[in-house]
Design a protein around this motif. Structure first.
Motif, PDB file in Angstrom:
ATOM      1  N   TYR A 184      61.229  91.025  55.627  1.00  0.00           N
ATOM      2  CA  TYR A 184      61.846  90.942  54.482  1.00  0.00           C
ATOM      3  C   TYR A 184      62.634  89.145  54.449  1.00  0.00           C
ATOM      4  N   SER A 185      62.985  88.597  55.897  1.00  0.00           N
ATOM      5  CA  SER A 185      63.626  87.192  55.558  1.00  0.00           C
ATOM      6  C   SER A 185      62.400  87.048  55.185  1.00  0.00           C
ATOM      7  N   LEU A 186      60.930  86.457  55.564  1.00  0.00           N
ATOM      8  CA  LEU A 186      60.406  85.497  55.000  1.00  0.00           C
ATOM      9  C   LEU A 186      59.666  86.410  53.503  1.00  0.00           C
TER      10      LEU A 186
ATOM     11  N   HIS B  20      61.645  86.921  51.669  1.00  0.00           N
ATOM     12  CA  HIS B  20      62.813  86.305  50.336  1.00  0.00           C
ATOM     13  C   HIS B  20      63.180  84.878  50.477  1.00  0.00           C
ATOM     14  N   ASP B  21      63.024  84.828  51.461  1.00  0.00           N
ATOM     15  CA  ASP B  21      61.724  83.479  51.824  1.00  0.00           C
ATOM     16  C   ASP B  21      61.888  82.225  50.800  1.00  0.00           C
ATOM     17  N   ASP B  22      60.646  83.117  50.764  1.00  0.00           N
ATOM     18  CA  ASP B  22      59.315  82.030  49.898  1.00  0.00           C
ATOM     19  C   ASP B  22      59.832  83.084  48.355  1.00  0.00           C
TER      20      ASP B  22
ATOM     21  N   MET C   4      65.079  80.370  46.689  1.00  0.00           N
ATOM     22  CA  MET C   4      64.919  80.026  47.524  1.00  0.00           C
ATOM     23  C   MET C   4      63.749  79.629  47.761  1.00  0.00           C
ATOM     24  N   ASP C   5      63.210  78.857  48.844  1.00  0.00           N
ATOM     25  CA  ASP C   5      61.872  77.501  49.012  1.00  0.00           C
ATOM     26  C   ASP C   5      60.553  77.841  48.219  1.00  0.00           C
ATOM     27  N   ASP C   6      60.625  79.044  47.300  1.00  0.00           N
ATOM     28  CA  ASP C   6      59.072  78.552  46.545  1.00  0.00           C
ATOM     29  C   ASP C   6      57.922  78.313  47.037  1.00  0.00           C
TER      30      ASP C   6
ATOM     31  N   LEU D  55      52.044  80.738  49.592  1.00  0.00           N
ATOM     32  CA  LEU D  55      51.543  81.268  50.752  1.00  0.00           C
ATOM     33  C   LEU D  55      52.074  81.156  51.727  1.00  0.00           C
ATOM     34  N   ARG D  56      51.420  82.498  52.329  1.00  0.00           N
ATOM     35  CA  ARG D  56      52.494  83.367  53.779  1.00  0.00           C
ATOM     36  C   ARG D  56      51.716  83.785  54.228  1.00  0.00           C
ATOM     37  N   ARG D  57      51.629  83.425  55.491  1.00  0.00           N
ATOM     38  CA  ARG D  57      50.738  84.250  56.670  1.00  0.00           C
ATOM     39  C   ARG D  57      49.113  84.101  55.843  1.00  0.00           C
TER      40      ARG D  57
ATOM     41  N   GLY E   6      72.663  81.783  57.783  1.00  0.00           N
ATOM     42  CA  GLY E   6      71.848  80.714  58.112  1.00  0.00           C
ATOM     43  C   GLY E   6      71.504  79.959  56.601  1.00  0.00           C
ATOM     44  N   GLN E   7      70.664  80.934  56.585  1.00  0.00           N
ATOM     45  CA  GLN E   7      69.671  80.907  55.019  1.00  0.00           C
ATOM     46  C   GLN E   7      70.830  79.899  53.791  1.00  0.00           C
ATOM     47  N   VAL E   8      71.482  80.683  53.793  1.00  0.00           N
ATOM     48  CA  VAL E   8      72.882  79.852  52.917  1.00  0.00           C
ATOM     49  C   VAL E   8      73.103  78.565  52.843  1.00  0.00           C
TER      50      VAL E   8
ATOM     51  N   HIS F  61      72.025  79.651  63.155  1.00  0.00           N
ATOM     52  CA  HIS F  61      72.117  80.739  62.406  1.00  0.00           C
ATOM     53  C   HIS F  61      70.739  81.739  62.129  1.00  0.00           C
ATOM     54  N   LYS F  62      69.970  80.536  61.372  1.00  0.00           N
ATOM     55  CA  LYS F  62      68.717  81.205  60.090  1.00  0.00           C
ATOM     56  C   LYS F  62      67.854  81.231  61.025  1.00  0.00           C
ATOM     57  N   THR F  63      67.727  80.650  62.842  1.00  0.00           N
ATOM     58  CA  THR F  63      66.405  81.397  63.202  1.00  0.00           C
ATOM     59  C   THR F  63      67.068  81.890  65.110  1.00  0.00           C
TER      60      THR F  63
ATOM     61  N   PHE G  21      61.114  77.438  68.950  1.00  0.00           N
ATOM     62  CA  PHE G  21      60.740  77.599  67.891  1.00  0.00           C
ATOM     63  C   PHE G  21      61.266  77.152  66.169  1.00  0.00           C
ATOM     64  N   GLN G  22      61.771  76.808  66.029  1.00  0.00           N
ATOM     65  CA  GLN G  22      62.854  76.356  64.585  1.00  0.00           C
ATOM     66  C   GLN G  22      62.338  74.780  64.117  1.00  0.00           C
ATOM     67  N   ILE G  23      62.123  74.219  65.814  1.00  0.00           N
ATOM     68  CA  ILE G  23      61.992  72.455  66.030  1.00  0.00           C
ATOM     69  C   ILE G  23      60.809  72.115  65.661  1.00  0.00           C
ATOM     70  N   THR G  24      60.079  72.995  66.463  1.00  0.00           N
ATOM     71  CA  THR G  24      58.383  73.449  66.277  1.00  0.00           C
ATOM     72  C   THR G  24      57.817  73.607  64.850  1.00  0.00           C
ATOM     73  N   ASP G  25      58.502  74.589  63.620  1.00  0.00           N
ATOM     74  CA  ASP G  25      58.717  75.376  62.935  1.00  0.00           C
ATOM     75  C   ASP G  25      57.801  73.814  61.851  1.00  0.00           C
ATOM     76  N   ASP G  26      59.961  73.113  62.267  1.00  0.00           N
ATOM     77  CA  ASP G  26      59.978  71.807  60.930  1.00  0.00           C
ATOM     78  C   ASP G  26      58.915  71.050  61.315  1.00  0.00           C
TER      79      ASP G  26
ATOM     80  N   GLY H 213      48.844  79.465  57.657  1.00  0.00           N
ATOM     81  CA  GLY H 213      49.315  80.162  57.070  1.00  0.00           C
ATOM     82  C   GLY H 213      49.868  80.552  55.762  1.00  0.00           C
ATOM     83  N   LYS H 214      50.781  78.727  55.964  1.00  0.00           N
ATOM     84  CA  LYS H 214      51.822  78.756  54.893  1.00  0.00           C
ATOM     85  C   LYS H 214      51.528  77.241  54.179  1.00  0.00           C
ATOM     86  N   ARG H 215      52.180  76.913  53.296  1.00  0.00           N
ATOM     87  CA  ARG H 215      52.205  75.666  52.329  1.00  0.00           C
ATOM     88  C   ARG H 215      52.251  74.504  53.881  1.00  0.00           C
TER      89      ARG H 215
END
Ligand code: IPE
Ligand code: IPE
Ligand code: MG
Ligand code: MG
Ligand code: MG
Length: 308
Positions: A85-87, A89-91, A95-97, A100-102, A159-161, A187-189, A231-236, A248-250
């Protein structure tokens, strides 16, 4: 000589991914009186090929606390529903507009914004329904509380806010500092990852009379929090260095949107060093677990080196 064989993470992940996907499918199939379009959108996003890292953390923590995979299944499914659900809404454009996801068009690209928002709402609600229905009564309340703490306003949603607020005022009153960044990531992750570990330990308490190992719960909760940061550092980093084909995402989107990220603030090499340092600290938390901590150690190494 009695040597423990090395832990085979790839087989472990494959088996748990299959287990959790089958169970998610069964739960969705059991949902009655739901509009067809809604269940289609929920299934589309939930059963898309995600890594299922959060469910795996629930299984691993449950095993470390002496439980079985079956005990952990409801919580494993619930955290994946919250995450999905968070993905969705995040997309969203607000939000992040993202489109592409997964490896597939995002939920709102496929089904429209209104249905995507509602599919997210329904998955969020279903997560708590699953815990309430499928956990033993002595455990359900505590698990709902942990999940709400991790996913809610003082956790992931908050965290998303913060993430979006900083994006909006690039040179506003909130300084772009490592402290601000750590707060957002925590918070967010971090908060949801912490909840995954705690839900795993709680899920192992199948008997009401069994005593909860509070030290293990706190230790693994802290491990989960750090795991989330790594995890979030590696995501960034993947946003800067990765490709859409692998992730699997932009990619290359965070800087363009003015996101506060580790590589944006410190550069890639320093971000990687920071992730490694955090990982080293996290591994110390597992030391008292001995061989029971092995799967968690392996998963942390996997996250440090991941390409997707
Ligand atoms: C992506 O999470 C969102 C973040 C919290 C950074 P994952 O990388 O775990 O996404 P899936 O589940 O594998 O698609
Ligand atoms: C999202 O972080 C964290 C969530 C709570 C969903 P990102 O916005 O960096 O996640 P991706 O990169 O879109 O997967
Ligand atoms: Mg985001
Ligand atoms: Mg995003
Ligand atoms: Mg990202």
């Amino acid at each position: 000589m009695n040597r423990t064989p090395p832990f085979d993470l790839a087989s472990y992940l494959r088996a748990r991914q299959t287990l959790v996907d089958a169970h998610l499918e069964t739960i969705l199939a059991g949902e009655r009186d739901v509009p067809r379009s809604l269940i289609d959108a929920m299934r589309y996003s939930l059963l898309a090929p995600g890594k299922r890292l959060r469910p795996c953390l629930v299984f691993m923590a449950c095993a470390a606390a002496g439980g079985r995979d079956n005990d952990a299944l409801p919580a494993a499914c619930a955290v994946e529903m919250i995450h999905t659900y968070s993905l969705i809404h995040d997309d969203l454009p607000a939000m992040d507009d993202d489109d592409l996801r997964r490896g597939r068009p995002t939920c709102h690209k496929q089904f429209g914004e209104a249905l995507a928002i509602l599919a997210g709402d329904a998955l969020l609600t279903l997560a708590f329904q699953v815990l309430a229905q499928r956990l033993p009564p002595h455990n359900a309340g505590a698990c709902c509380l942990e999940l709400a703490n991790g996913a809610g306003a003082a956790g992931m949603v908050g965290g998303q806010v913060e993430d979006l607020a900083l994006e909006a005022r690039v040179s506003g009153e909130v300084a772009h500092t490592v402290e601000a960044l750590e707060r957002i990531h925590a918070h967010k992750t971090g908060a949801l990852f912490r909840a995954c570990l705690q839900l795993g330990v709680l899920s192992a308490q199948v008997e009401e009379s069994a005593k909860l190992d509070l030290d293990l719960c706190n230790r693994l909760g802290q491990f989960g929090q750090n795991f989330g940061l790594v995890f979030q550092i590696t995501d960034d980093l993947l946003d800067v260095e990765g490709s859409a084909a692998d992730t699997g995402k932009r990619t290359q989107k965070d800087a363009a949107r003015g996101k506060l990220t580790y590589p944006g603030l410190l550069g890639s090499a320093e971000s990687r060093r920071h992730a490694q340092q955090l990982a080293d600290k996290s591994l110390e938390l597992l030391a008292p677990l001995g061989v029971k901590g092995q799967p968690l150690m392996a998963l942390l190494h996997f996250v440090l080196d991941r390409k997707r």
